[in-house]
Write an enzyme that holds these catalytic residues in place. Structure first.
Site, short mmCIF file in Angstrom:
data_model
loop_
_atom_site.label_atom_id
_atom_site.label_comp_id
_atom_site.label_asym_id
_atom_site.label_seq_id
_atom_site.Cartn_x
_atom_site.Cartn_y
_atom_site.Cartn_z
CB SER A 1 -1.12 -0.01 1.27
OG SER A 1 -0.24 0.26 2.34
N GLY A 2 1.04 1.90 -1.27
CA GLY A 2 1.51 2.83 -1.16
C GLY A 2 0.72 4.23 -1.81
NE ARG B 1 35.26 22.64 -20.19
CZ ARG B 1 36.28 21.64 -20.23
NH1 ARG B 1 37.29 21.76 -19.39
NH2 ARG B 1 36.32 21.04 -21.23
N GLY C 1 31.09 16.35 -19.59
CA GLY C 1 31.60 15.33 -19.06
C GLY C 1 31.77 15.10 -17.54
CD GLU D 1 5.83 14.30 2.63
OE1 GLU D 1 5.16 14.97 2.85
OE2 GLU D 1 6.85 14.35 3.36
CB THR E 1 3.28 9.21 -7.51
OG1 THR E 1 1.78 9.03 -7.58
CG2 THR E 1 3.64 8.01 -6.75
#
Ligand code: FAD
Length: 393
Positions: free
Chosen positions: A142-143, A280, A352, A375, A377
């Protein structure tokens, strides 16, 4: 003829405006998160263990009892303050953020709202001083359908005897107190659901397996085992058979907390990417000189601001005593989407290097995923929103 006096009301504040006290509080939590939590984040994530000294400092700083009234040892703050704390801590580490979140928005809220005076005196001071709380609703079967739970409570003399298993319980490893839901009458459906205050050392209670997770790895997620667990009748939270109301109402508040966690996470991911983009160099220039990268950062910043407005507005509504059910569902739905998008784009800005554990981007990306799951979905939030907007409420 009497002269009408025109009173000019003070202009409304921007949605994201903070009072001076709120700014000071936010800044102090931010400083603590940057100076104390940040240096430990990588190791905690790698080991999947939360540093106990940080927990102790959460208590010392008053972050584990933000809304608890001063008479019980708390900071006597507002729900909004708890939301600010969750956001700031999650900006550095979403695992640390969920510990503060569950303690304040689920456990303390349930304890402040539904306890008797005797229970308040027994539990609230501990919550502020040294006891981590957990909120145990879900089970293996049970979710989303949370009230289909199998954990059973039977009254025998002055105790309820609990049998069953809870799954996915945040703070399971560290918690001393659990708000735990069981049914006293499976045939009664949701009307059998009862909330109990269970202490870790109650006979028949034990903490089982800890999950090995994709993200928020330093936050413990554990199974709870109840084998003839003895819970005194006086540890029923609220009324027997009314646990469903406690679950629904605390989760409404909790969802704003998860929104704040996702907002903080998105900010942390954005800040890391913005900084990296200025350092960068490619094609002889900082990558932030390229309009393509600038537009990505601008899009993310805009989405973060929109999420912030939803989070702050819902939290202010809660503090104002207004109905915030729809707004809370929208907050959780939207902020978790923003966090996922921002964390993903941030990782790409690192190129990367973003794909490695040497930089923070991949952790934000992994941590973001949980926002759409726990809590309730995203589909369950959409279900609530649809019911409320289409029902005209
Ligand atoms: C890291 C972590 C921490 C957690 N912490 C806690 C905690 O502290 N306490 C606690 O009680 N629980 C906790 N949970 C459990 C969490 O709340 C549940 O995992 C969540 O509610 C989803 O339930 P489920 O996993 O059983 O998925 P399911 O309910 O099986 O859902 C599976 C999929 O089906 C979809 N779905 C299900 N029903 C419907 C429907 N009617 N309409 C449309 N789509 C539907 C869902 O959206 C989802 O995509 C935690 C989970 C995790 C992963």
């Amino acid at each position: 003829m009497s002269q009408a006096t025109i009173q000019t009301p003070a202009p409304p504040q921007p949605l994201v405006a903070l009072t001076e006290d709120e700014q000071l509080f936010r800044d102090s939590v931010r400083q603590f998160a940057d100076e104390t939590i940040r240096p430990k984040v990588h190791e905690m994530d790698e080991k999947g263990v939360f540093d106990h000294s940080i927990l102790e400092q959460f208590f010392q700083l008053g972050l584990m009892g933000i809304e608890i009234p001063e008479q019980y040892g708390g900071a006597g703050g507002k729900f909004f303050d708890a939301i600010l704390a969750v956001e700031e801590v999650s900006r550095v580490d979403a695992s640390a953020g969920v510990i503060v979140d569950v303690q304040n928005t689920l456990v303390n809220n349930a304890l402040m709202r539904w306890t008797t005076e005797e229970q308040k005196k027994r539990y609230l001071p501990k919550q502020c001083a040294d006891t981590v709380g957990a909120y145990a609703l879900s089970e293996a079967g049970s979710g989303s359908d949370a009230f289909a739970m199998q954990t059973r409570a039977q009254l025998k003399g002055s105790d309820y005897i609990l049998n069953g298993r809870k799954l996915w319980i945040t703070n399971g490893k560290e918690a001393g107190v659990f708000i735990l839901f069981a049914t006293i009458d499976p045939a009664a459906g949701y009307k059998g659901i009862t909330a109990f205050i269970v202490e870790r050392d109650f006979p028949g209670f034990s903490v089982g397996k800890k999950e090995d997770k994709l993200g928020i790895r330093a936050s413990s997620t554990c199974e709870l085992i109840l084998e003839d667990c003895q819970v005194p009748k006086s540890n029923v939270l609220g009324e027997a058979g009314k646990g469903y109301k406690i679950a629904i109402e605390t989760l409404n508040e909790g969802r704003i907390g998860i929104g704040a966690q996702m907002l903080g996470l998105a900010r942390g991911a954005w800040e890391a990417a913005a900084k990296y983009s200025q350092e960068r160099k490619q094609f002889g220039r900082a990558i932030s000189d390229f309009q393509g990268v600038q537009f990505q950062l601008a899009q993310m910043a805009t989405e973060i601001e929109a999420a912030r407005m939803l989070v702050y507005n819902a939290a202010r509504m809660k503090d104002a005593g207004m109905n915030f059910v729809k707004e809370a569902a929208m907050v959780k739905l939207f902020a978790s989407q923003v966090a996922e998008r921002v964390a993903s784009l941030s990782l790409e800005i690192f190129g990367g290097y973003g794909f490695t554990k040497d930089y923070p981007a991949e952790k934000y990306f992994r941590d973001a995923k949980i926002g759409k799951i726990y809590e309730g979905t995203s589909n369950m939030q959409l279900q609530t929103i649809a019911k409320l907007v289409l029902g005209g409420k």
